[in-house]
Design a protein around this motif. Structure first.
Motif, PDB file in Angstrom:
ATOM      1  N   VAL A   1      -2.865  31.886  -8.381  1.00  0.00           N
ATOM      2  CA  VAL A   1      -2.534  33.246  -7.954  1.00  0.00           C
ATOM      3  C   VAL A   1      -1.627  33.181  -6.725  1.00  0.00           C
ATOM      4  O   VAL A   1      -0.664  33.942  -6.601  1.00  0.00           O
ATOM      5  CB  VAL A   1      -3.823  34.047  -7.653  1.00  0.00           C
ATOM      6  N   SER A   2      -1.914  32.260  -5.826  1.00  0.00           N
ATOM      7  CA  SER A   2      -1.086  32.141  -4.617  1.00  0.00           C
ATOM      8  C   SER A   2       0.340  31.714  -4.969  1.00  0.00           C
ATOM      9  O   SER A   2       1.288  32.152  -4.312  1.00  0.00           O
ATOM     10  CB  SER A   2      -1.714  31.157  -3.636  1.00  0.00           C
ATOM     11  N   ASP A   3       0.502  30.882  -6.008  1.00  0.00           N
ATOM     12  CA  ASP A   3       1.848  30.496  -6.443  1.00  0.00           C
ATOM     13  C   ASP A   3       2.606  31.700  -6.982  1.00  0.00           C
ATOM     14  O   ASP A   3       3.782  31.899  -6.678  1.00  0.00           O
ATOM     15  CB  ASP A   3       1.776  29.415  -7.526  1.00  0.00           C
ATOM     16  N   ARG A   4       1.921  32.504  -7.773  1.00  0.00           N
ATOM     17  CA  ARG A   4       2.561  33.711  -8.322  1.00  0.00           C
ATOM     18  C   ARG A   4       2.904  34.703  -7.200  1.00  0.00           C
ATOM     19  O   ARG A   4       3.967  35.315  -7.206  1.00  0.00           O
ATOM     20  CB  ARG A   4       1.640  34.361  -9.356  1.00  0.00           C
ATOM     21  N   THR A   5       2.012  34.826  -6.246  1.00  0.00           N
ATOM     22  CA  THR A   5       2.256  35.719  -5.102  1.00  0.00           C
ATOM     23  C   THR A   5       3.479  35.247  -4.320  1.00  0.00           C
ATOM     24  O   THR A   5       4.343  36.050  -3.953  1.00  0.00           O
ATOM     25  CB  THR A   5       1.028  35.757  -4.180  1.00  0.00           C
ATOM     26  N   GLU A   6       3.542  33.962  -4.076  1.00  0.00           N
ATOM     27  CA  GLU A   6       4.674  33.410  -3.327  1.00  0.00           C
ATOM     28  C   GLU A   6       5.980  33.635  -4.076  1.00  0.00           C
ATOM     29  O   GLU A   6       6.994  34.016  -3.481  1.00  0.00           O
ATOM     30  CB  GLU A   6       4.448  31.917  -3.088  1.00  0.00           C
ATOM     31  N   ARG A   7       5.957  33.413  -5.385  1.00  0.00           N
ATOM     32  CA  ARG A   7       7.163  33.595  -6.192  1.00  0.00           C
ATOM     33  C   ARG A   7       7.603  35.061  -6.176  1.00  0.00           C
ATOM     34  O   ARG A   7       8.777  35.367  -5.995  1.00  0.00           O
ATOM     35  CB  ARG A   7       6.920  33.121  -7.622  1.00  0.00           C
ATOM     36  N   ARG A   8       6.667  35.991  -6.334  1.00  0.00           N
ATOM     37  CA  ARG A   8       7.011  37.415  -6.308  1.00  0.00           C
ATOM     38  C   ARG A   8       7.578  37.823  -4.949  1.00  0.00           C
ATOM     39  O   ARG A   8       8.545  38.581  -4.874  1.00  0.00           O
ATOM     40  CB  ARG A   8       5.785  38.256  -6.646  1.00  0.00           C
ATOM     41  N   LEU A   9       6.947  37.342  -3.894  1.00  0.00           N
ATOM     42  CA  LEU A   9       7.433  37.653  -2.552  1.00  0.00           C
ATOM     43  C   LEU A   9       8.855  37.145  -2.364  1.00  0.00           C
ATOM     44  O   LEU A   9       9.720  37.853  -1.828  1.00  0.00           O
ATOM     45  CB  LEU A   9       6.517  37.052  -1.488  1.00  0.00           C
ATOM     46  N   LEU A  10       9.110  35.925  -2.816  1.00  0.00           N
ATOM     47  CA  LEU A  10      10.448  35.354  -2.679  1.00  0.00           C
ATOM     48  C   LEU A  10      11.472  36.184  -3.440  1.00  0.00           C
ATOM     49  O   LEU A  10      12.566  36.465  -2.922  1.00  0.00           O
ATOM     50  CB  LEU A  10      10.462  33.904  -3.165  1.00  0.00           C
TER      51      LEU A  10
ATOM     52  N   ARG B   1      -2.506  27.752   3.909  1.00  0.00           N
ATOM     53  CA  ARG B   1      -3.853  27.593   4.490  1.00  0.00           C
ATOM     54  C   ARG B   1      -4.924  27.987   3.483  1.00  0.00           C
ATOM     55  O   ARG B   1      -5.957  27.333   3.386  1.00  0.00           O
ATOM     56  CB  ARG B   1      -3.977  28.425   5.764  1.00  0.00           C
ATOM     57  N   ARG B   2      -4.674  29.062   2.758  1.00  0.00           N
ATOM     58  CA  ARG B   2      -5.636  29.467   1.721  1.00  0.00           C
ATOM     59  C   ARG B   2      -5.749  28.404   0.639  1.00  0.00           C
ATOM     60  O   ARG B   2      -6.837  28.083   0.178  1.00  0.00           O
ATOM     61  CB  ARG B   2      -5.197  30.791   1.076  1.00  0.00           C
ATOM     62  N   ARG B   3      -4.615  27.843   0.224  1.00  0.00           N
ATOM     63  CA  ARG B   3      -4.640  26.802  -0.815  1.00  0.00           C
ATOM     64  C   ARG B   3      -5.389  25.575  -0.325  1.00  0.00           C
ATOM     65  O   ARG B   3      -6.187  24.983  -1.056  1.00  0.00           O
ATOM     66  CB  ARG B   3      -3.210  26.437  -1.227  1.00  0.00           C
ATOM     67  N   ALA B   4      -5.151  25.204   0.940  1.00  0.00           N
ATOM     68  CA  ALA B   4      -5.855  24.040   1.497  1.00  0.00           C
ATOM     69  C   ALA B   4      -7.355  24.310   1.582  1.00  0.00           C
ATOM     70  O   ALA B   4      -8.171  23.429   1.269  1.00  0.00           O
ATOM     71  CB  ALA B   4      -5.296  23.700   2.876  1.00  0.00           C
ATOM     72  N   ALA B   5      -7.743  25.523   1.988  1.00  0.00           N
ATOM     73  CA  ALA B   5      -9.165  25.864   2.067  1.00  0.00           C
ATOM     74  C   ALA B   5      -9.786  25.847   0.670  1.00  0.00           C
ATOM     75  O   ALA B   5     -10.906  25.336   0.488  1.00  0.00           O
ATOM     76  CB  ALA B   5      -9.346  27.234   2.712  1.00  0.00           C
ATOM     77  N   ASN B   6      -9.076  26.381  -0.317  1.00  0.00           N
ATOM     78  CA  ASN B   6      -9.586  26.348  -1.701  1.00  0.00           C
ATOM     79  C   ASN B   6      -9.705  24.915  -2.206  1.00  0.00           C
ATOM     80  O   ASN B   6     -10.648  24.563  -2.909  1.00  0.00           O
ATOM     81  CB  ASN B   6      -8.682  27.156  -2.625  1.00  0.00           C
ATOM     82  N   TRP B   7      -8.735  24.098  -1.861  1.00  0.00           N
ATOM     83  CA  TRP B   7      -8.735  22.689  -2.255  1.00  0.00           C
ATOM     84  C   TRP B   7      -9.939  21.977  -1.629  1.00  0.00           C
ATOM     85  O   TRP B   7     -10.633  21.216  -2.304  1.00  0.00           O
ATOM     86  CB  TRP B   7      -7.425  22.084  -1.799  1.00  0.00           C
TER      87      TRP B   7
ATOM     88  N   TRP C   1     -13.138  20.244  -3.573  1.00  0.00           N
ATOM     89  CA  TRP C   1     -13.583  18.867  -3.337  1.00  0.00           C
ATOM     90  C   TRP C   1     -15.065  18.845  -2.926  1.00  0.00           C
ATOM     91  O   TRP C   1     -15.814  17.956  -3.342  1.00  0.00           O
ATOM     92  CB  TRP C   1     -12.739  18.193  -2.250  1.00  0.00           C
ATOM     93  N   ARG C   2     -15.454  19.807  -2.119  1.00  0.00           N
ATOM     94  CA  ARG C   2     -16.854  19.868  -1.698  1.00  0.00           C
ATOM     95  C   ARG C   2     -17.765  20.085  -2.914  1.00  0.00           C
ATOM     96  O   ARG C   2     -18.794  19.428  -3.064  1.00  0.00           O
ATOM     97  CB  ARG C   2     -17.035  21.005  -0.673  1.00  0.00           C
ATOM     98  N   ARG C   3     -17.378  20.985  -3.821  1.00  0.00           N
ATOM     99  CA  ARG C   3     -18.158  21.213  -5.032  1.00  0.00           C
ATOM    100  C   ARG C   3     -18.176  19.969  -5.913  1.00  0.00           C
ATOM    101  O   ARG C   3     -19.188  19.630  -6.500  1.00  0.00           O
ATOM    102  CB  ARG C   3     -17.594  22.396  -5.812  1.00  0.00           C
TER     103      ARG C   3
END
Length: 195
Positions: free
Chosen positions: A21-30, A175-181, A185-187
């Motif tokens: 979703v963050s990739d799509r958001t970034e692409r739309r914003l761009l 930052r959101r992607r890193a937190a999700n990542w 990993w924790r899971r």
């Protein structure tokens, strides 16, 4: 990533199953910001045209209301200054002078003269309708230069603003992607520990 790969990334299908979703958001914003930058170019051109029109009108008024006169210096101008290498700089200074007003009477006042000018030298000055010393009228070159500068500066401002918005949103998304990542990993680690 080369330009062709970036262009493919921007315009590729929305159905990519690996895109987050963050990739799509970034692409739309761009895409939105690129549209804003492209649409702001003609607006900046219109702004430059408006500035040119105002400057041209001011130029005509100044040329119609400012009259040349010849002033005779009553004192020596300060000497030409030189930099440490001996080259002259600082071309103008205020000097007491006299000139004939539009009514034919002699007027005394300060005028701008080149440094190093001697008493008795003459300089051309401009007078307004009231006989006051004024600056030279705006030229067509100055009007064009001002208009182009305003147009490019306003468009560049939009580009910088859009770039800053993209950069800030991209940082937040990263930052959101890193937190999700990290969460993924924790899971994964807790599943591995149970096995």
């Amino acid at each position: 990533m080369n330009m062709a790969a970036k262009a493919r990334w921007i315009f590729r299908s929305r159905r990519n199953p690996l895109a987050r979703v963050s990739d799509r958001t970034e692409r739309r914003l761009l895409l939105v910001l690129l549209g804003v930058v492209l649409l702001s170019a003609p607006v900046a051109g219109l702004l430059g045209g408006q500035i040119y029109g105002q400057q041209r009108d001011q130029m005509r008024i100044e040329q119609a209301t400012r009259y040349p006169a010849t002033a005779t210096l009553l004192a020596d101008a300060p000497p030409q200054a030189a930099n440490p290498h001996g080259a002259p700089y600082g071309g103008a200074a205020r000097v007491e002078a006299t000139w004939q007003g539009r009514d034919g009477l002699l007027v005394t006042g300060e005028v701008t003269a080149t440094r190093g000018a001697q008493a008795g030298d003459t300089v051309t000055i401009r007078l307004d309708r009231d006989g006051r010393v004024v600056t030279e009228p705006i030229t067509a070159g100055v009007a064009i230069s001002n208009a182009v500068t305003v147009a490019f500066a306003s468009w560049f401002g939009v580009i910088v603003l859009c770039g800053a918005v993209y950069w800030l949103v991209r940082m937040w998304l990263d930052r959101r992607r890193a937190a999700n990542w990290d969460e993924d990993w924790r899971r994964f680690d807790t599943r591995s520990a149970r096995s």
